[in-house]
Scaffold this active site. Structure first.
Site, PDB file in Angstrom:
ATOM      1  N   ASP A 127      43.484  48.652  46.999  1.00 35.93           N
ATOM      2  CA  ASP A 127      44.075  48.677  46.125  1.00 35.93           C
ATOM      3  C   ASP A 127      44.786  49.558  45.114  1.00 35.93           C
ATOM      4  O   ASP A 127      43.930  50.691  44.764  1.00 35.93           O
ATOM      5  CB  ASP A 127      44.135  47.662  45.326  1.00 35.93           C
ATOM      6  CG  ASP A 127      44.359  46.236  45.842  1.00 35.93           C
ATOM      7  OD1 ASP A 127      44.206  46.175  47.414  1.00 35.93           O
ATOM      8  OD2 ASP A 127      44.484  45.177  45.092  1.00 35.93           O
ATOM      9  N   ASP A 140      40.436  38.964  45.078  1.00 39.13           N
ATOM     10  CA  ASP A 140      40.672  39.135  46.669  1.00 39.13           C
ATOM     11  C   ASP A 140      39.694  40.157  46.790  1.00 39.13           C
ATOM     12  O   ASP A 140      39.485  40.129  48.360  1.00 39.13           O
ATOM     13  CB  ASP A 140      41.609  39.112  46.244  1.00 39.13           C
ATOM     14  CG  ASP A 140      42.189  40.521  45.588  1.00 39.13           C
ATOM     15  OD1 ASP A 140      42.075  41.229  44.759  1.00 39.13           O
ATOM     16  OD2 ASP A 140      43.416  41.119  46.643  1.00 39.13           O
TER      17      ASP A 140
HETATM   18 ZN   LIG Z   1      43.562  43.034  46.153  1.00 36.24          ZN
HETATM   19 ZN   LIG Z   2      43.639  44.599  43.081  1.00 38.70          ZN
END
Ligand SMILES: [Zn+2]
Ligand SMILES: [Zn+2]
Length: 307
Positions: free
Chosen positions: A207, A65
């Site tokens: 993240d 992503d």
């Molecule tokens: Zn992510």
């Molecule tokens: Zn990630």
């Protein structure tokens, strides 16, 4: 002037409401990308930002992503006969991953691609710096800081008069040299100018689960874009992500001006997430949508949408 444009604000996978992470920083004619999730090219086109103006792409980590939009971007740049080199930055293994990635399909880029693997670094570019810092996501992962250089204050006529001087061409010379001699006396630029203006500081965590370094690097930031994938700890489970309350806590401790809750899990509808976030967070925050824009002007900022 710096503009932060949210091209994709959702985490994990795209849904009808939002695309996966990509943030464009537009500064003095240049575009810098932080992450380049699948579909970023379409988002750039919708936002009327030319991929040809992108000089640097910073990838936080190699989960799909956050980087799978890179290939379509590079292929389109090639289609348009780009010649200007492109710089790609990322954590450990970036070189290997990009090399393998570019080997797929019948295509070769028309321009040079320079890959830079970073640990914790401080990169200087003209009027701004980009810092990278390590975050905790179970794999090599970085957060990034954009820091504009502090600007000197304007010439202050009162201070000039107090020193028995008159405005004149010497001011230009002083601006260039930082100090000059007038009638046997040394005058420093700070003697005749107002307070320095702090350059804009924007932080993106990528993240991560909560970690101390985010707080350290976010100190007094104008904007902290923090992944708050989940609303509660139960919903997060064992994954290496953060919650709204955790993002809020860091923003408060680091005295951040504005918090942006980013990388929301696909399960949450926008209004539902916003409502719960209002109950959970008592610091100044926004929940950006795709194509929302923050324009920084001196010490203040303005929110708008370019959809
Ligand atoms: Zn992510
Ligand atoms: Zn990630």
């Amino acid at each position: 002037m710096l503009e932060v444009i949210f091209l994709g604000t959702g985490g994990i996978m795209p849904n009808k409401e939002r695309n996966v992470p990509s943030i464009a920083l537009r500064y003095e004619g240049e575009i810098i990308l932080w992450d380049v999730g699948e579909g970023t090219l379409r988002q750039l086109n919708t936002a009327k930002l030319s991929p040809m103006r992108i000089e640097k792409i910073f990838i936080t980590h190699f989960h799909g992503d956050h980087y799978l939009g890179l290939m379509s971007l590079i292929q389109t740049m090639t289609l348009w006969n780009r010649e200007k080199p492109l710089h790609i930055y990322g954590p450990k293994y970036t070189f290997e991953f990009i090399q393998n990635y570019l080997k797929s399909g019948f295509f070769a880029p028309s321009f040079e691609i320079h890959v830079h693997e970073l640990g914790e670094a401080r990169l200087k570019f003209g009027d701004y710096e980009i810092w990278s810092f390590k975050v905790e996501h179970g794999i090599p992962a970085l957060g990034y800081v954009f820091k504009e250089k502090d600007k000197r204050g304007n010439f202050n006529l009162e201070k000039i008069r107090e020193l028995g001087l008159k405005p004149g061409p010497w001011m230009k010379e002083l601006e260039l040299k930082g100090k000059i001699e007038i009638n046997g006396r040394t005058i420093y630029l700070e003697d005749v100018t107002g307070e320095r203006r702090r350059g804009v500081k924007v932080v993106y965590t990528g993240d991560t689960e909560p970690c101390k370094r985010i707080e350290l690097f976010s100190e007094r930031a104008d904007l902290l874009i923090y992944e708050a994938t989940y609303l509660t700890g139960e919903e997060r489970g064992e994954s290496y992500h953060s919650t709204v309350s955790e993002a809020c806590e860091v923003a408060k401790k680091a005295k951040v001006k504005l918090l942006a809750l980013f990388h929301r899990a696909p399960r949450y509808k926008y209004d539902e997430y916003l409502q719960k976030a209002e109950q959970l967070c008592n610091h100044k925050f926004i929940v950006p949508k795709d194509f929302d824009r923050i324009s920084f002007k001196g010490e203040s900022y303005e929110l708008s949408s370019i959809r």
